[in-house]
Design a protein around this motif. Structure first.
Motif, PDB file in Angstrom:
ATOM      1  N   PRO A 125       0.842  -1.381  -0.198  1.00 59.38           N
ATOM      2  CA  PRO A 125      -0.068  -0.369  -0.267  1.00 59.38           C
ATOM      3  C   PRO A 125       0.712   1.028   0.352  1.00 59.38           C
ATOM      4  O   PRO A 125       1.929   1.834   0.592  1.00 59.38           O
ATOM      5  CB  PRO A 125      -1.005  -0.265   1.155  1.00 59.38           C
ATOM      6  CG  PRO A 125      -0.016  -1.148   1.948  1.00 59.38           C
ATOM      7  CD  PRO A 125       0.784  -2.041   1.487  1.00 59.38           C
ATOM      8  N   GLU A 153      -7.101  -4.565  -2.039  1.00 58.30           N
ATOM      9  CA  GLU A 153      -7.031  -4.351  -0.148  1.00 58.30           C
ATOM     10  C   GLU A 153      -6.997  -5.236   0.667  1.00 58.30           C
ATOM     11  O   GLU A 153      -7.191  -5.992  -0.190  1.00 58.30           O
ATOM     12  CB  GLU A 153      -8.621  -3.521   0.355  1.00 58.30           C
ATOM     13  CG  GLU A 153      -8.719  -2.057  -0.246  1.00 58.30           C
ATOM     14  CD  GLU A 153      -9.738  -1.577  -0.008  1.00 58.30           C
ATOM     15  OE1 GLU A 153     -10.735  -1.371   1.127  1.00 58.30           O
ATOM     16  OE2 GLU A 153     -10.550  -0.128  -0.167  1.00 58.30           O
ATOM     17  N   ASP A 155      -7.441  -7.186   4.223  1.00 59.70           N
ATOM     18  CA  ASP A 155      -8.097  -6.667   5.318  1.00 59.70           C
ATOM     19  C   ASP A 155      -7.105  -6.445   6.784  1.00 59.70           C
ATOM     20  O   ASP A 155      -7.352  -6.272   7.941  1.00 59.70           O
ATOM     21  CB  ASP A 155      -8.970  -7.938   5.893  1.00 59.70           C
ATOM     22  CG  ASP A 155     -10.691  -7.102   5.080  1.00 59.70           C
ATOM     23  OD1 ASP A 155     -10.794  -6.195   4.234  1.00 59.70           O
ATOM     24  OD2 ASP A 155     -11.495  -8.194   4.839  1.00 59.70           O
ATOM     25  N   THR A 158      -5.077  -3.540   6.777  1.00 58.47           N
ATOM     26  CA  THR A 158      -5.681  -3.059   7.358  1.00 58.47           C
ATOM     27  C   THR A 158      -5.783  -2.604   9.274  1.00 58.47           C
ATOM     28  O   THR A 158      -5.754  -1.755  10.043  1.00 58.47           O
ATOM     29  CB  THR A 158      -7.071  -2.362   6.569  1.00 58.47           C
ATOM     30  OG1 THR A 158      -7.228  -1.982   4.976  1.00 58.47           O
ATOM     31  CG2 THR A 158      -8.074  -1.410   6.794  1.00 58.47           C
ATOM     32  N   VAL A 199      -8.251   3.310   3.022  1.00 59.31           N
ATOM     33  CA  VAL A 199      -8.885   2.261   4.066  1.00 59.31           C
ATOM     34  C   VAL A 199      -8.500   3.431   5.015  1.00 59.31           C
ATOM     35  O   VAL A 199      -8.967   3.044   6.569  1.00 59.31           O
ATOM     36  CB  VAL A 199      -8.735   1.787   4.401  1.00 59.31           C
ATOM     37  CG1 VAL A 199      -8.188   0.198   2.579  1.00 59.31           C
ATOM     38  CG2 VAL A 199      -6.941   1.182   5.021  1.00 59.31           C
TER      39      VAL A 199
END
Length: 292
Positions: A125, A153, A155, A158, A199
């Protein structure tokens, strides 16, 4: 410009420079440890200057940029300490935000660190972080935060990014993380796209409780959270195989980042309006981007 706040300004400016040195060393370490051939890249460091209307000293800083690395396609870590008098447009903008006394005394002082990393591998990212202190004769405050901007993305990435930030904020009070997370969700939203640019993360601005020491400690912990929140994600994803379709997704997603920074970002607007080095202000823009 003696104002009785010199010690606090000095502490803040020194902290931002020390954080910059720590992050630059960590990012060069990521380049060194990456599998691959050839010499890893190093940051190119140059001095920046703020252009004062009268040609006098108005401060400046360091622009540190690394391009074309094996891990980082483009990353900038800038610090600056600038001062002088705000122009009429900037005075009006500050007054509109509730800063008192702008019409009577337009002097200002600002120091901070600003970081943006655009990665080679689309599975790693992109990320942004900045923290800053702002002073006028009638007010002072802190601002900044960090947010994660993946084009693909995950999870668990994040969750790690947010959990690390929460762990650094919780010692300052359990209400800080949810408040700063919500602030980031609002601030990093792109109205004309009806979506967030990433995010999320944490963010604050015009932050002043009246207790400078406490607010400075919070600001430092926002900065300290960055490397443990981000570096493990780079180490986990940098060797992931990617396709041309993944790269296309990355380039289109970067368009969102460019749009936000050019249209909405408060720091970009302030830097350009107050005469800071344009290359340093626009360092955040990606090296390549696409629009569909």
């Amino acid at each position: 410009m003696s104002d009785g706040f010199e010690a606090e300004k000095s502490q803040a400016s020194k902290w931002f420079r020390s954080l910059r040195a720590e992050i630059v060393a960590a990012f060069e370490g990521l380049e060194d440890s990456h599998q691959g051939k050839g010499e890893p890249r190093r940051f190119e460091v140059s001095e920046t200057k703020r252009a004062a209307p009268d040609g006098g000293d108005a401060g400046g800083g360091l622009m540190s940029v690394m391009r074309g690395g094996r891990v980082f396609e483009k990353v900038g870590v800038n610090v600056s300490t600038v001062y002088g008098e705000l122009g009429e447009a900037a005075q009006k903008a500050m007054a509109a935000r509730g800063v008192p006394g702008m019409a009577d005394d337009p002097r200002f002082w600002a120091s901070g660190i600003s970081l943006v990393a655009h990665m080679q591998n689309p599975h790693v990212p992109a990320v942004h972080m900045n923290t800053r202190m702002f002073w006028t004769p009638h007010a002072w405050w802190f601002g900044g935060g960090s947010d994660l901007n993946p084009c693909i993305e995950y999870d668990d990435d994040t969750a790690h990014f947010h959990a690390t930030q929460k762990a650094h904020l919780d010692p300052h009070g359990s209400d800080h993380y949810p408040k700063l997370k919500a602030w980031a969700d609002e601030y990093f939203f792109i109205p004309h796209r009806h979506r967030a640019r990433g995010v999320g993360g944490i963010f604050m601005d015009d932050y002043c409780t009246g207790d400078w020491e406490a607010d400075f400690k919070l600001t430092k912990d926002i900065g300290r959270a960055f490397l443990p929140a981000y570096v493990p994600l780079v180490e986990k994803r940098r060797d992931t195989q990617w396709t041309e379709a993944d790269k296309e997704t990355q380039l289109v997603h970067r368009g969102l980042y460019a749009e936000y920074n050019l249209v909405y970002d408060r720091g970009t607007k302030f830097g350009l309006a107050t005469g800071h080095d344009a290359n340093a202000v626009l360092m955040s823009l990606p090296p390549l981007a696409k629009w569909v």
